[in-house]
Design a protein around this motif. Sequence first.
Motif, PDB file in Angstrom:
ATOM      1  N   GLN A 141       0.837  -1.202   0.000  1.00 45.68           N
ATOM      2  CA  GLN A 141       0.000   0.000   0.000  1.00 45.68           C
ATOM      3  C   GLN A 141       0.871   1.250   0.000  1.00 45.68           C
ATOM      4  N   CYS A 142       1.963   1.212   0.725  1.00 41.39           N
ATOM      5  CA  CYS A 142       2.913   2.329   0.734  1.00 41.39           C
ATOM      6  C   CYS A 142       3.446   2.579  -0.676  1.00 41.39           C
ATOM      7  N   ALA A 143       3.760   1.521  -1.410  1.00 44.10           N
ATOM      8  CA  ALA A 143       4.258   1.675  -2.785  1.00 44.10           C
ATOM      9  C   ALA A 143       3.211   2.336  -3.668  1.00 44.10           C
ATOM     10  N   TYR A 144       1.949   1.902  -3.547  1.00 48.10           N
ATOM     11  CA  TYR A 144       0.873   2.504  -4.335  1.00 48.10           C
ATOM     12  C   TYR A 144       0.637   3.966  -3.945  1.00 48.10           C
ATOM     13  N   ASP A 145       0.694   4.248  -2.647  1.00 44.30           N
ATOM     14  CA  ASP A 145       0.386   5.594  -2.163  1.00 44.30           C
ATOM     15  C   ASP A 145       1.490   6.602  -2.435  1.00 44.30           C
ATOM     16  N   ASN A 146       2.752   6.159  -2.511  1.00 40.40           N
ATOM     17  CA  ASN A 146       3.862   7.104  -2.531  1.00 40.40           C
ATOM     18  C   ASN A 146       4.722   7.088  -3.785  1.00 40.40           C
ATOM     19  N   GLY A 187       9.113   6.426 -11.013  1.00 41.67           N
ATOM     20  CA  GLY A 187       8.281   6.123  -9.856  1.00 41.67           C
ATOM     21  C   GLY A 187       7.498   4.839 -10.051  1.00 41.67           C
ATOM     22  N   ILE A 188       6.950   4.677 -11.254  1.00 40.40           N
ATOM     23  CA  ILE A 188       6.204   3.452 -11.566  1.00 40.40           C
ATOM     24  C   ILE A 188       7.132   2.244 -11.537  1.00 40.40           C
ATOM     25  N   MET A 189       8.342   2.395 -12.077  1.00 45.49           N
ATOM     26  CA  MET A 189       9.295   1.287 -12.070  1.00 45.49           C
ATOM     27  C   MET A 189       9.686   0.916 -10.636  1.00 45.49           C
ATOM     28  N   ALA A 190       9.918   1.907  -9.781  1.00 44.18           N
ATOM     29  CA  ALA A 190      10.265   1.643  -8.384  1.00 44.18           C
ATOM     30  C   ALA A 190       9.092   0.978  -7.658  1.00 44.18           C
ATOM     31  N   ARG A 191       7.878   1.467  -7.917  1.00 39.27           N
ATOM     32  CA  ARG A 191       6.693   0.862  -7.298  1.00 39.27           C
ATOM     33  C   ARG A 191       6.565  -0.603  -7.702  1.00 39.27           C
ATOM     34  N   ASP A 192       6.677  -0.873  -8.993  1.00 40.10           N
ATOM     35  CA  ASP A 192       6.541  -2.242  -9.477  1.00 40.10           C
ATOM     36  C   ASP A 192       7.650  -3.146  -8.928  1.00 40.10           C
ATOM     37  N   THR A 193       8.834  -2.578  -8.751  1.00 40.81           N
ATOM     38  CA  THR A 193       9.934  -3.349  -8.170  1.00 40.81           C
ATOM     39  C   THR A 193       9.644  -3.681  -6.716  1.00 40.81           C
ATOM     40  N   ILE A 249      21.744   2.657  -8.689  1.00 42.48           N
ATOM     41  CA  ILE A 249      21.738   3.782  -7.750  1.00 42.48           C
ATOM     42  C   ILE A 249      20.394   4.495  -7.799  1.00 42.48           C
ATOM     43  N   THR A 250      19.903   4.754  -8.994  1.00 41.67           N
ATOM     44  CA  THR A 250      18.616   5.444  -9.150  1.00 41.67           C
ATOM     45  C   THR A 250      17.479   4.613  -8.581  1.00 41.67           C
ATOM     46  N   LEU A 251      17.429   3.342  -8.926  1.00 41.88           N
ATOM     47  CA  LEU A 251      16.353   2.472  -8.440  1.00 41.88           C
ATOM     48  C   LEU A 251      16.384   2.361  -6.918  1.00 41.88           C
ATOM     49  N   ALA A 252      17.555   2.135  -6.349  1.00 45.32           N
ATOM     50  CA  ALA A 252      17.664   2.003  -4.892  1.00 45.32           C
ATOM     51  C   ALA A 252      17.238   3.298  -4.203  1.00 45.32           C
ATOM     52  N   SER A 253      17.640   4.430  -4.752  1.00 44.19           N
ATOM     53  CA  SER A 253      17.259   5.717  -4.165  1.00 44.19           C
ATOM     54  C   SER A 253      15.755   5.941  -4.248  1.00 44.19           C
TER      55      SER A 253
END
Length: 164
Positions: free
Chosen positions: A14-19, A29-35, A56-60
Amino acid sequence: MACSPHNAVRAMHQCAYDNFDKIHDRNMGIMARDTILSSFYVDDFLGSCSTVEGAITLASNIDNILTAGCFKLRKWNSNSATVLTQMGRDSSPTEYSIDAALTSVLGLLWSPVDDNLLFNVELKQPDGICTKRSVLSEVAKLFDPTGFLSPVAVVGSNSLVRRY
């Protein structure tokens, strides 16, 4: 409670969807959420990137999304010291392992230096006759959440069972 792991994972999803919209670039943002949705296993994250900059970008981005929901990431490990050094400057994790000889990942052993997954297999010598039951008992003891050993274990157990 038995439902606690499910509730923790559900809250993180839920945090991933909300933030995810906290990331300035919507696609990132979508790629990080899906990850986050696909690469966390209860409280362990296991991911891979083709470039150091991408890692680095994905982890951040993952850290920013989860921090917005009060999920503080505590440990990072990578096979790239550059990624870990950059993460130390830009994010909230408090423990880093640079070039550790072996570390545990999802119950498996991982060598960051070689970037290899290792399996610790201890087979006992059978007491007497090797039976189908004893072979299957040994094969069932292998912890293989990724399915890497499945082809070997199935072929091995079939060939051993037919031999006796």
